[in-house]
Design an enzyme around this catalytic site. Structure first.
Site, short mmCIF file in Angstrom:
data_model
loop_
_atom_site.label_atom_id
_atom_site.label_comp_id
_atom_site.label_asym_id
_atom_site.label_seq_id
_atom_site.Cartn_x
_atom_site.Cartn_y
_atom_site.Cartn_z
N ARG A 23 -1.54 -5.37 0.89
CA ARG A 23 -1.15 -6.68 1.43
C ARG A 23 -2.39 -7.55 1.57
NH1 ARG A 23 1.85 -5.01 6.01
NH2 ARG A 23 3.64 -4.93 4.61
N ASP A 120 6.70 4.47 11.79
CA ASP A 120 6.40 4.90 10.42
C ASP A 120 5.80 6.30 10.32
OD1 ASP A 120 7.40 2.45 9.60
OD2 ASP A 120 5.43 1.50 9.65
#
Length: 177
Positions: A23, A120
């Protein structure tokens, strides 16, 4: 490399352990740099995902990176209070291109009411095998989750209301120059 100074804009790039770009944030405003830390702000910042999707951050967020700790902190300033998204990640490096770090999937979310969630974990376990995270990295990351939770519990650094007020005020002063 020369450190960016207050008011400069930098790019932030997160990578995965295998070296792939994850990202990118473009035009993060620098609020403070020291030899070991960088404080910045994202406000309507363009974010590009590794698959090419793009989006813009919705609210101002104070970002904190450190060269000693294996996490970075994003304090999102919202109408209902400050919430936090903390990435378990390598300490950052800064080069002529960007501030860079490796994202290790585990995240800690702190809601404006103080509730904390470890996120996560499944993704981390899959990537740990797929990308062959060394056992020392696994240990370091788990120890840094403990450090991060301690910071949250004791309202240290970016988790302090005064810290957020000081840096948000400074951002508004720089933005309106």
């Amino acid at each position: 490399m020369k450190l960016p100074k207050e008011g400069d804009f930098i790019t932030i790039q997160s990578y995965k352990h295998d070296g792939s770009l994850h990202r990118t944030w473009r035009d993060t405003m620098v609020l403070k740099t020291t030899e070991n830390a960088l404080i910045g702000v994202n406000d309507h910042t363009l974010v590009t995902e590794n698959d090419g999707r793009r989006w813009v951050t919705r609210e101002p967020a104070i970002v904190y990176f450190h060269k000693k700790y294996w996490f970075n902190i994003i304090a999102m300033i919202r109408d209902n209070g400050v919430s936090y998204y903390c990435n378990l990640a390598s300490p950052y490096v800064l080069d002529g291109e960007a501030l860079k770090y490796i994202d290790y999937d585990l995240d800690v979310k702190v809601f404006s009411d103080g509730e904390k969630r470890l996120l996560d974990v499944d993704e981390y376990e899959v990537h740990k095998v797929k990308m062959a995270y060394p056992s020392d990295i696994d240990y370091i990351l788990k120890e840094n989750v403990k450090v991060l939770v301690d910071w949250i519990k004791h309202k240290k650094g970016p988790f302090s209301e005064a810290y957020i007020k000081i840096w948000y005020k400074r951002y508004l002063e720089l933005k309106n120059r």
